[in-house]
Design an enzyme around this catalytic site. Structure first.
Site, short mmCIF file in Angstrom:
data_model
loop_
_atom_site.label_atom_id
_atom_site.label_comp_id
_atom_site.label_asym_id
_atom_site.label_seq_id
_atom_site.Cartn_x
_atom_site.Cartn_y
_atom_site.Cartn_z
N HIS A 379 0.81 -1.22 0.00
CA HIS A 379 0.00 0.00 0.00
C HIS A 379 0.84 1.27 0.00
CE1 HIS A 379 0.27 0.04 4.53
NE2 HIS A 379 0.24 1.33 4.31
N ASP A 427 -0.73 -7.42 1.25
CA ASP A 427 -0.07 -6.12 1.39
C ASP A 427 1.44 -6.31 1.53
OD1 ASP A 427 0.29 -3.43 1.62
OD2 ASP A 427 -0.68 -3.22 3.58
N SER A 523 4.07 1.97 8.40
CA SER A 523 3.71 1.00 7.37
C SER A 523 4.91 0.45 6.63
CB SER A 523 2.82 1.65 6.32
OG SER A 523 1.52 1.66 6.79
#
Ligand code: ARG
Length: 576
Positions: A379, A427, A523
């Protein structure tokens, strides 16, 4: 710079199918070399059917929507040999969809496919199939290969939309099959392409099924719609592909019951007591005949060779003899005693931690897995500019922002082909550095071990999440010093009940009271777990998503890296 143009023109009313058998080009997201297929005679961006940025040896084919096609081969590195082998055909237009009479209650009655199967199908397609069964009590079951459909939300569908008896669904690609059942003796199934580019071919098998009893007696219906035998429920093996047969299992009651706890069960003799009475770890003979001179693979097969371990030759089927030969260790002694609710780290404590800068700003984290490869979250790279490797810089061997020991630009980004931006499934992304880091930096830069497919994290196990992200949900900037927080692996069933959409590619970690978590900016960074055996650190997870940050009962959700061991090895054969 070299550009070759191939202009293909057919008689009006006909289409062109281009098949590519092999292509030899540089693999770097089409920066140096690219093959582009246009649905026109002019190189117009909006007419691109597909772009190939990597060398391949497997046959793929593409179909135009009219009688013209332009193929360009571009290379900025002309001193190296570039090759493409392929051929083209003139084909008639295909009408897609038909009326189908499903006759009986057999397992498989036929199949429907996307237009021009097994070619990639061109954009702007509409197909409609009208199914009818022979009896009112029989419905239609559609078994999608590597594809699933879900109720459509307000957002558009990226990979095709489906209208089934007036209800709308979005489709997406995944790595396993799913079954969708229409509980009616008539089913009008309409499929419309929604991608601007050509898409991967679709294959759907159909059969009629008994509406009052979708799965045969003695079997269990998975969330994926598949039926598995009742005995496969709670046996520790993911038979449903989405683990739904392994959720809501009371370990102590269902598995520890001797009749089910077989030697094949993954809880059996894994070194961790799961049953209340500890019987899953009793009678575990170390009698498996691995002597000192042999090496025991993870799957308990022995190799009668002294140097099977880390000799550069894969002996074990599960590669465990060659995994983790030089990874997951630090010079720093971890005394186990931003990130939300974390504390400052020390220099050299997390030598695999990477900061990824996008346009000069710390945007995501990543982990070092080899001299030139990093692992991060898909992402982080969504969108035109974010997917361009030239917009990223990797900072390695860093504790305080701006003080990296090694800096490299990014040569290539490989986003997982099944990444789903709607639910963050798959992801994961690989990044290749333009320059590998040097051995002289070993004291501050080290790869973390990639867990093998058989690797299991256990509920309650404590791991660490690290990053320079926000320290609170409401913050707007990250931390200057790398933060760490100890989090606990959360039971998959529990996490599933909170979020509802946890797939087999995800795992949850945090503390149920909230407070300790990863957050925005973390992330792509690591969830590191230390192996009790040899003390090596494993990359159990990648920071992926969560509801807010550090909220009670909403743990952080991580990409389950052990699910991707094969995918990683496919792209990075040098990672052991
Ligand atoms: N998606 C976030 C990012 O882009 C990470 C969120 C993690 N959230 C959590 N509560 N653990 O940085």
């Amino acid at each position: 710079m070299m550009i070759c143009y191939f202009k293909l023109i057919a008689l009006t009313g006909y289409l062109i199918r281009l098949s590519i058998a092999s292509i030899q080009i540089e693999a770097d997201n089409c920066i140096t070399d690219s093959l582009t297929i246009y649905d026109s005679l002019m190189p117009i961006k909006s007419k691109i059917l597909s772009r190939i940025c990597e060398p391949t040896n497997s046959l793929v084919s593409f179909v135009s929507t009219n009688n013209m096609m332009l193929v360009t081969l571009k290379s900025t590195q002309v001193h190296k040999v570039k090759e493409i082998h392929g051929y083209f055909e003139v084909i008639p237009q295909e009408k897609c969809g038909k009326a189908i009479q499903a006759i009986g209650n057999t397992a498989l009655e036929g199949r429907i496919t996307s237009p021009y199967y097994p070619s990639y199908y061109p954009p702007k397609c509409i197909c409609s199939w009208n199914f009818q069964t022979s009896q009112k009590n029989l419905g239609i079951a559609l078994k999608f290969q590597n594809y699933a459909i879900n109720e459509k939300s307000i957002k558009g569908c990226k990979y095709g939309w489906w209208k089934i008896n007036e209800r709308m669904y979005c489709g997406y690609y995944i790595d396993h099959q799913t079954v969708f059942r229409v509980a009616s003796f008539v089913a009008n199934v309409e499929f419309q392409c929604s991608s601007k580019l050509s898409e991967r071919p679709l294959l759907v098998e159909y059969a009629s099924y008994n509406i009052s009893q979708p799965c045969p007696l003695g079997s269990f219906e998975c969330y994926t719609g598949l039926c598995v035998r009742q005995a496969q429920r709670c046996d520790g093996i993911n038979d449903c592909f989405d683990e739904s047969d392994e959720l809501f299992c009371d370990v102590s009651k269902e598995i520890c019951n001797t009749s089910i706890l077989t030697q094949q069960h993954s809880l059996f003799c894994d070194g961790i007591i799961d049953c209340e009475d500890g019987q899953d770890e009793q009678s575990c003979t170390t009698s498996i005949p691995c002597t000192n001179n042999t090496f025991k693979c993870k799957d308990n097969i022995c190799f009668r060779k002294r140097n099977a371990k880390c000799d550069g030759i894969v002996d074990c089927l599960d590669r465990s003899d060659e995994s983790n030969c030089s990874c997951g260790s630090t010079k720093y002694s971890h005394k186990l005693h931003r990130i939300v609710g974390g504390s400052d780290t020390q220099e050299g404590e997390w030598p695999w931690q990477v900061s990824l800068l996008y346009g000069g700003i710390a945007y995501c984290g990543a982990s070092v897995i080899s001299k030139e490869w990093l692992l991060s979250a898909a992402h982080c790279f969504q969108g035109n500019r974010l997917s361009d490797p030239r917009t990223w810089i990797a900072h390695l061997g860093m504790r305080t922002k701006g003080k990296a020991k090694f800096i490299s630009t990014v040569r290539r980004i490989i986003v997982h082909e099944y990444y789903n931006s709607r639910n963050h499934d798959y992801d994961i992304a690989l990044l290749q550095l333009s320059t590998p880091w040097l051995d002289t930096m070993r004291w501050l830069i080290q790869p973390i071990c990639i867990p093998p497919t058989s690797y299991r994290v256990h509920t309650g196990e404590k791991c660490w999440v690290t990053g320079w992200g926000q320290k609170h949900e409401a913050d707007d900037k990250g931390s200057a010093i790398l933060q760490k927080a100890e989090v606990e692996i959360v039971d998959q069933t529990l996490c599933h009940s909170t979020y509802g959409l946890i797939t087999a590619r995800m795992l949850c970690a945090g503390v149920m009271s909230g407070k300790r978590d990863s957050c925005k900016g973390d992330s792509g960074g690591p969830l590191s777990c230390r192996s009790k055996g040899d003390g090596k650190w494993f990359l159990a997870g990648i920071v992926s998503w969560g509801y807010g940050c550090g909220r009670a009962n909403f743990p952080g959700v991580y990409t389950r890296v052990s699910n991707f061991a094969t995918w990683i090895h496919k792209h990075v054969p040098t990672v052991f």
